[in-house]
Enzyme design. Structure first.
Site, short mmCIF file in Angstrom:
data_model
loop_
_atom_site.label_atom_id
_atom_site.label_comp_id
_atom_site.label_asym_id
_atom_site.label_seq_id
_atom_site.Cartn_x
_atom_site.Cartn_y
_atom_site.Cartn_z
N TRP A 104 -11.36 -44.95 16.78
CA TRP A 104 -10.13 -45.70 16.48
C TRP A 104 -9.11 -45.53 17.61
O TRP A 104 -8.41 -46.48 17.97
CB TRP A 104 -9.54 -45.27 15.14
N ASP A 174 -1.37 -43.23 14.19
CA ASP A 174 -2.28 -43.93 13.28
C ASP A 174 -2.67 -42.91 12.22
O ASP A 174 -3.47 -42.01 12.48
CB ASP A 174 -3.51 -44.42 14.06
N LYS A 198 -7.90 -46.23 2.63
CA LYS A 198 -8.46 -44.88 2.62
C LYS A 198 -7.81 -44.05 1.50
O LYS A 198 -8.47 -43.52 0.65
CB LYS A 198 -8.25 -44.17 3.96
C1 LIG Z 1 -10.14 -47.20 8.98
C2 LIG Z 1 -9.30 -46.85 10.16
C3 LIG Z 1 -8.77 -47.83 11.00
C4 LIG Z 1 -9.06 -49.31 10.83
O1 LIG Z 1 -8.31 -49.80 9.81
P1 LIG Z 1 -8.35 -51.37 9.43
O2 LIG Z 1 -7.31 -51.41 8.35
O3 LIG Z 1 -9.74 -51.67 8.97
O4 LIG Z 1 -7.98 -52.14 10.62
C5 LIG Z 1 -7.96 -47.44 12.04
N1 LIG Z 1 -7.69 -46.13 12.25
C6 LIG Z 1 -8.19 -45.16 11.44
C7 LIG Z 1 -7.85 -43.74 11.73
C8 LIG Z 1 -9.01 -45.49 10.38
O5 LIG Z 1 -9.50 -44.54 9.58
#
Ligand SMILES: *Cc1c(COP(=O)(O)O)cnc(C)c1O
Length: 361
Positions: A104, A174, A198
């Protein structure tokens, strides 16, 4: 536990609290005598307005978000934020520091490079991202517009044991896979973003928590929908928000508040993760792929070292309702994602099964 439900170790979309699903089910066809479902009502109406505001207020309370931070509800996933962050935060001669701790982070870096200068100040790619690099204050560029980190690395199972000391440069995070898993001091960040699927609710909602002074400086060519100012000025109602997902997220926030808030979530999460790591550390068959203080309490990858045996384990686990344990293809083996809503007895069941499997194999 509802009889038909399994223990779902999915990394995302992930399991939701059963109480929340049941509450949503009860309110599904006729939301609080409105005569309609939340999915069917106007986003400008009284019922939805209340849902929207409550969700914001409950999140503010849960995370103790200071008043100078705005909460934005947007769409496009965390992945859209990989572009929105540089578009909104880069100055004229934009430059930012990024830490590369996994897939990511890499995607965030690639996207930011399209709009300005990106310095990758540290990386753990050398060993398949199984640790968080040491970050000392002198590693950060004094004139960077921001520093970007990924607090919890969903695929590799690492998490920052401490936040880096970035001085006066805004820290951007993030937080998709560990938001609400424990208390974070929001005032240490300039901006936090997270996809909902998540630890928050169903997929389709992205949450942004941004310090006021960081909005209003987007590049001219920023699409209106990616400009934080658009959503900040319109209370996240510039266009139709993902109403039903925000409603679900609101129910999850209430569930967390009713269950002791984020310190209680952390305590439960540490107990669950501790139980699995403790077993892994004494096992002769299984081992965790991450060691030490960088271990995630949300996503726990583990392997036997034998691909065929891993497959057998995953198949036998499925058969007793321990589902979605297959690891990410880049790590192999297994991964147990145990977000807030994942029950302790599911971890107990997994550990007991691993112990049996170890005896037989
Ligand atoms: C799942 C995830 C993403 C991607 O998220 P989307 O909402 O599918 O774009 C980005 N960063 C992390 C740390 C993730 O776990």
């Amino acid at each position: 536990m509802n009889m038909g439900r399994c223990y779902n170790f999915s990394a995302g979309p992930a399991n939701l609290p059963l109480e929340v699903l049941e509450k949503a089910q009860n309110e599904l066809v006729d939301y609080r005598r409105s005569g309609m479902s939340v999915m069917e009502m106007s986003h400008r109406g009284k019922d939805y307005t209340e849902i929207h505001q409550n969700a914001q207020q409950h999140l503010r309370k849960l995370m103790d978000i200071p008043p100078e931070y705005q909460i934005l509800f947007v769409q496009g996933g965390a992945s859209s934020q990989f572009a929105a962050v540089p578009l909104n935060l880069f100055s004229e001669n934009g430059q930012a520091d990024y830490v590369n701790t996994g897939a990511w982070s890499k995607k965030a870096i690639a996207e930011a490079k399209r709009y300005g200068k990106v310095k990758v100040i540290a990386s753990s790619e050398d060993t398949t991202f199984n640790y968080i690099p040491e970050l000392s204050p002198e590693m950060f560029s004094k004139d960077a517009d921001y520093v970007h980190i990924t607090s919890n690395n969903t695929i590799y199972g690492t998490c920052y044991p401490n936040l880096p000391e970035v001085g006066s440069v805004p820290l951007v995070c993030d937080m998709s896979s560990d938001i609400l898993s424990k208390p974070y001091d929001v005032s240490k960040f300039g901006l936090i973003y997270a996809g909902a699927q998540k630890n928050i609710g169903p997929a389709g909602l992205t949450i942004i928590i941004v310090r006021e002074d960081l909005t209003g400086h987007a590049k001219d060519f920023t699409p209106t929908m990616l400009n934080y100012q658009t959503h900040a000025n319109n209370n996240s109602m510039f266009n139709t928000p993902p109403c039903f997902i925000i409603y679900m997220a609101g129910l999850v926030f209430e569930w967390m508040l009713e269950n002791g808030g984020l310190s209680a979530m952390e305590q439960r999460n540490r107990q669950k993760a501790g139980m699995l790591y403790q077993y892994l550390d004494q096992s002769d068959l299984f081992r965790a792929t991450v060691n030490g203080a960088d271990r995630s309490i949300m996503n726990i990858p583990f392997v036997t070292g034998d691909g065929e045996l891993d497959k057998k384990f995953i198949a036998e686990a499925e058969a007793i309702n321990l589902k979605t344990l297959k690891g990410h293809r880049t790590v192999g083996g297994m991964r147990a994602s145990i977000y807030n809503a994942f029950p302790l007895e599911g971890v107990e069941k997994l550990v007991n099964f691993m112990s049996d499997f170890e005896k037989k194999n």
